[in-house]
Design a protein around this motif. Sequence first.
Motif, PDB file in Angstrom:
ATOM      1  N   CYS A 140       0.820  -1.220   0.000  1.00  0.00           N
ATOM      2  CA  CYS A 140       0.000   0.000   0.000  1.00  0.00           C
ATOM      3  C   CYS A 140       0.853   1.269   0.000  1.00  0.00           C
ATOM      4  N   PHE A 141       0.367   2.283  -0.683  1.00  0.00           N
ATOM      5  CA  PHE A 141       1.016   3.588  -0.709  1.00  0.00           C
ATOM      6  C   PHE A 141       1.039   4.180   0.700  1.00  0.00           C
ATOM      7  N   GLY A 142       2.196   4.699   1.109  1.00  0.00           N
ATOM      8  CA  GLY A 142       2.317   5.324   2.425  1.00  0.00           C
ATOM      9  C   GLY A 142       2.580   4.362   3.556  1.00  0.00           C
ATOM     10  N   LYS A 202       0.560  10.928   7.525  1.00  0.00           N
ATOM     11  CA  LYS A 202       1.511  10.173   8.339  1.00  0.00           C
ATOM     12  C   LYS A 202       1.697   8.764   7.772  1.00  0.00           C
ATOM     13  N   PRO A 203       2.961   8.334   7.549  1.00  0.00           N
ATOM     14  CA  PRO A 203       3.193   6.964   7.074  1.00  0.00           C
ATOM     15  C   PRO A 203       3.167   5.974   8.233  1.00  0.00           C
ATOM     16  N   VAL A 204       3.145   4.695   7.914  1.00  0.00           N
ATOM     17  CA  VAL A 204       3.207   3.674   8.958  1.00  0.00           C
ATOM     18  C   VAL A 204       4.632   3.548   9.490  1.00  0.00           C
ATOM     19  N   ALA A 205       5.616   3.632   8.578  1.00  0.00           N
ATOM     20  CA  ALA A 205       7.006   3.451   9.002  1.00  0.00           C
ATOM     21  C   ALA A 205       7.952   4.162   8.038  1.00  0.00           C
ATOM     22  N   ILE A 239       5.109   6.465  14.497  1.00  0.00           N
ATOM     23  CA  ILE A 239       5.724   6.081  13.227  1.00  0.00           C
ATOM     24  C   ILE A 239       6.944   5.223  13.542  1.00  0.00           C
ATOM     25  N   GLN A 240       6.960   4.027  13.021  1.00  0.00           N
ATOM     26  CA  GLN A 240       8.060   3.107  13.277  1.00  0.00           C
ATOM     27  C   GLN A 240       9.253   3.455  12.398  1.00  0.00           C
ATOM     28  N   ILE A 241      10.483   3.309  12.944  1.00  0.00           N
ATOM     29  CA  ILE A 241      11.699   3.489  12.167  1.00  0.00           C
ATOM     30  C   ILE A 241      12.374   2.129  12.012  1.00  0.00           C
ATOM     31  N   ILE A 242      12.557   1.720  10.761  1.00  0.00           N
ATOM     32  CA  ILE A 242      13.212   0.443  10.449  1.00  0.00           C
ATOM     33  C   ILE A 242      14.555   0.752   9.810  1.00  0.00           C
TER      34      ILE A 242
END
Length: 264
Positions: A140-142, A202-205, A239-242
């Motif tokens: 999915c976008f975002g 806002k993105p998920v990650a 927002i998760q940072i990977i």
Amino acid sequence: MDELLTMSSKEISKLEVMQRLKEKSLSQRAAAEMLNVSVRQVKRMFKSYREKGAAGLVSQRRGRVSNHRLGEETLERALDLLGSKYRGFGPTLACEKLVEVEGIKISKESVRKMMMVAGLWKARRARKIVTHQMRARRPCFGELVQIDGSPHDWFEGRAAGCVLLVFIDDATGKLLQLLFVESESFFSYCAAAQAYFECYGKPVAFYSDKHGIFRVNMPNSLTGDNLTQFGRAMQELDIQIICANTPQAKVALNAPTRLCKIAW
């Protein structure tokens, strides 16, 4: 008693062609094409075959010492220098010193073989190539946005060098944010993130490298939650940072030539 004759595979092929020539089942021109030599050379080989038989096709230099072989004194001198003055040197550097400093005309391959036989050097094992499996894109976008900075002389000397911050959607590969900044810092990434939020939400990650802005890289760090300032800010926004474990795991954004056309 017949004499045992040792022939190479190439010489055996010549013998078979000469036998066909003798039986007149093959022309000299066809034989030349098969052996990849001239017709004149085929005539010489056939003459030698008629006079001496199969032995006439065997190389006369077999078993003889090569004309390019180094003398025993030269080899001993080179080996003494490799074991003393140039001990610990690799074959390439040792060969350069023997040629330039000692005046010994010797090839790198000869030096390498000498050092291996004498136990002065051991060939390194070829590094095992690790194949990284391609990571599947998010659907999915975002859902996942790749972020990175590319330092470069973007203005070709007309201004100071700077960094281009780039935000790319993982699902579609679409460029979502481009921002020129002086350096990669907490404030510059926050400014780029704010501009992105205003346009796309806002993105998920966020998917990043292991830059100190995104991850605490100091061992035995005493920061408590083990988060950077940017990480805490994104945590507040859920927002998760990977952080990618390898450069191959994310899009390579550090190629200025790739981004030049995009940036302008």
